[in-house]
Enzyme design. Structure first.
Site: not given
Length: 148
Positions: A53, A55, A64, A66, A97, A100
């Site tokens: 990830n 940010e 993310c 993934e 999530c 994803c």
């Protein structure tokens, strides 16, 4: 980083794939949530693509693990996937999530998904079970193969 599943004819185990995800997690950029995540996505041809990830202070800009792994795979020419491992530091394994899940669903709902928490506890699913009513090419009036 791209690795090949079959090294000397040996298939990577789930634990090997989880180790790749944990290694990617160590490189996460998560200064705001402090929730580092790594992912290792195995293509059908045996290549493994990792992501972490990333940010941003402008929260919606973050990505993310993934989807980072998926983007890495797609830019490398992979379009069919067998498994993904998501590694986080939480005590409870964190499933991908919704965003994803939807992104991964573009490439097939039979994807095996494993999530590993910081204490080593793991949970597995099929993507189909995590996203039972996915939005796909059919909703756009397209045949599934037209989206490829």
């Amino acid at each position: 980083m791209t690795k090949t599943r079959a090294q000397d004819g040996v298939t990577l185990s789930w634990e090997d794939l989880a180790a790749e995800a944990r290694s990617a997690r160590e490189r996460a950029h998560a200064p705001y949530s402090r929730f580092a995540v790594g992912a290792a996505l195995e293509a059908a041809d045996g290549r493994v693509f990792v992501g972490c990830n990333v940010e941003s202070a402008s929260y919606p800009v973050g990505t993310c693990a993934e989807r980072v792994a998926l983007g890495h795979a797609v830019v490398s020419g992979a379009r069919s996937f067998a498994r993904i491992v998501v590694a986080s530091g939480g005590a409870v394994p964190a499933s991908p999530c919704g965003m994803c899940r939807q992104a991964l669903a573009e490439f097939g709902l039979e994807l095996e998904v494993m999530s590993v928490g910081g204490n080593g506890v793991a949970t597995t699913w099929r993507l189909r079970d995590l996203l039972p009513a996915h939005f796909g090419p059919q909703q756009l009036g397209l045949a599934p193969e037209a989206a490829s």
